[in-house]
Design a protein around this motif. Structure first.
Motif, mmCIF file in Angstrom:
data_model
loop_
_atom_site.group_PDB
_atom_site.id
_atom_site.type_symbol
_atom_site.label_atom_id
_atom_site.label_comp_id
_atom_site.label_asym_id
_atom_site.label_seq_id
_atom_site.Cartn_x
_atom_site.Cartn_y
_atom_site.Cartn_z
ATOM 1 N N HIS A 40 0.850 -1.329 -0.069
ATOM 2 C CA HIS A 40 -0.074 0.018 0.037
ATOM 3 C C HIS A 40 0.947 1.339 0.011
ATOM 4 O O HIS A 40 0.340 2.265 -0.238
ATOM 5 N N ASP A 43 5.718 2.226 -4.396
ATOM 6 C CA ASP A 43 5.326 2.157 -5.805
ATOM 7 C C ASP A 43 6.150 1.157 -6.524
ATOM 8 O O ASP A 43 5.604 0.692 -7.401
ATOM 9 N N ALA A 46 4.487 -2.145 -5.651
ATOM 10 C CA ALA A 46 3.157 -2.064 -6.579
ATOM 11 C C ALA A 46 3.346 -2.664 -7.846
ATOM 12 O O ALA A 46 2.712 -3.283 -8.432
ATOM 13 N N ARG A 47 4.166 -1.938 -8.715
ATOM 14 C CA ARG A 47 4.518 -2.241 -10.080
ATOM 15 C C ARG A 47 5.283 -3.364 -10.163
ATOM 16 O O ARG A 47 4.585 -4.288 -11.196
ATOM 17 N N PHE A 51 0.555 -3.507 -10.544
ATOM 18 C CA PHE A 51 -0.374 -2.504 -10.123
ATOM 19 C C PHE A 51 0.534 -1.246 -10.744
ATOM 20 O O PHE A 51 1.665 -1.230 -10.269
ATOM 21 N N PRO A 52 -0.156 -0.395 -11.348
ATOM 22 C CA PRO A 52 0.510 0.850 -11.839
ATOM 23 C C PRO A 52 0.696 1.759 -10.635
ATOM 24 O O PRO A 52 1.572 2.781 -10.604
ATOM 25 N N PRO A 55 -2.429 0.011 -4.192
ATOM 26 C CA PRO A 55 -3.662 -0.140 -3.774
ATOM 27 C C PRO A 55 -3.937 0.495 -2.511
ATOM 28 O O PRO A 55 -3.269 0.519 -1.431
ATOM 29 N N GLN A 87 -11.919 -6.006 -6.426
ATOM 30 C CA GLN A 87 -10.766 -5.575 -7.195
ATOM 31 C C GLN A 87 -10.344 -4.243 -6.541
ATOM 32 O O GLN A 87 -11.057 -3.381 -5.751
ATOM 33 N N PRO A 88 -8.993 -3.965 -6.667
ATOM 34 C CA PRO A 88 -8.313 -2.943 -5.938
ATOM 35 C C PRO A 88 -8.612 -1.779 -6.486
ATOM 36 O O PRO A 88 -8.901 -1.491 -7.566
ATOM 37 N N LEU A 90 -6.767 2.133 -6.692
ATOM 38 C CA LEU A 90 -5.370 2.402 -6.606
ATOM 39 C C LEU A 90 -5.395 3.995 -6.083
ATOM 40 O O LEU A 90 -6.216 4.664 -6.260
ATOM 41 N N GLU A 93 -7.116 7.368 -7.321
ATOM 42 C CA GLU A 93 -8.482 7.162 -7.780
ATOM 43 C C GLU A 93 -9.374 7.621 -6.622
ATOM 44 O O GLU A 93 -9.404 7.385 -5.636
#
Length: 139
Positions: A40, A43, A46-47, A51-52, A55, A87-88, A90, A93
């Motif tokens: 969480h 970065d 996550a990548r 994940f871009p 989350p 679904q996460p 991110l 958002e």
């Protein structure tokens, strides 16, 4: 729930928007909740997982239903809240929370279906809540 107005089955609560959440908000939640899972907060991690961006903590999103439900019916108490994380959402958002009454009875209370979705409109959380009157008002 004697003497109280009961919402009708099918009644939909107004949409409640929260976020977007930035890195500082996620770090503050991690500190307050004790959930410092690096997924969480980091970065690069996550990548690496696909994940871009990191989350948002699922429990942060689930807990956001409480103010929505309290604002809707101040005369009812949140007795139970649960959700499945589908679904996460991110970092960066915004999230929309919605709810709909599935059952409403004096004996059992008000049972709601909860839905949280991110900007892609894909469900992030599908949940349930049970709301009741205070004990002193129940018969």
């Amino acid at each position: 729930m004697s003497g109280a107005y009961l919402p009708a089955v099918g009644e939909r609560l107004p949409d409640w928007r929260i976020g977007p959440f930035d890195a500082a908000a996620l770090a503050a939640y991690a500190e307050a909740s004790g959930d410092a899972n690096p997924l969480h907060l980091d970065d690069d991690l996550a990548r690496a997982i696909g994940f871009p961006a990191p989350p948002v903590h699922g429990m942060k999103l689930l807990a956001a239903f409480e103010p929505l439900l309290s604002a809707w019916r101040r005369d009812l108490f949140l007795a139970r809240l649960s959700g499945k994380f589908v679904q996460p959402v991110l970092r960066g958002e915004a999230v929309t929370l919605t709810a709909r009454v599935l059952r409403s009875s004096p004996e059992e209370g008000v049972f709601l279906r909860l839905l949280a979705y991110g900007e892609t409109r894909a469900p992030a959380i599908v949940g349930e809540a049970l709301m009741t009157l205070p004990r002193k008002l129940r018969r």
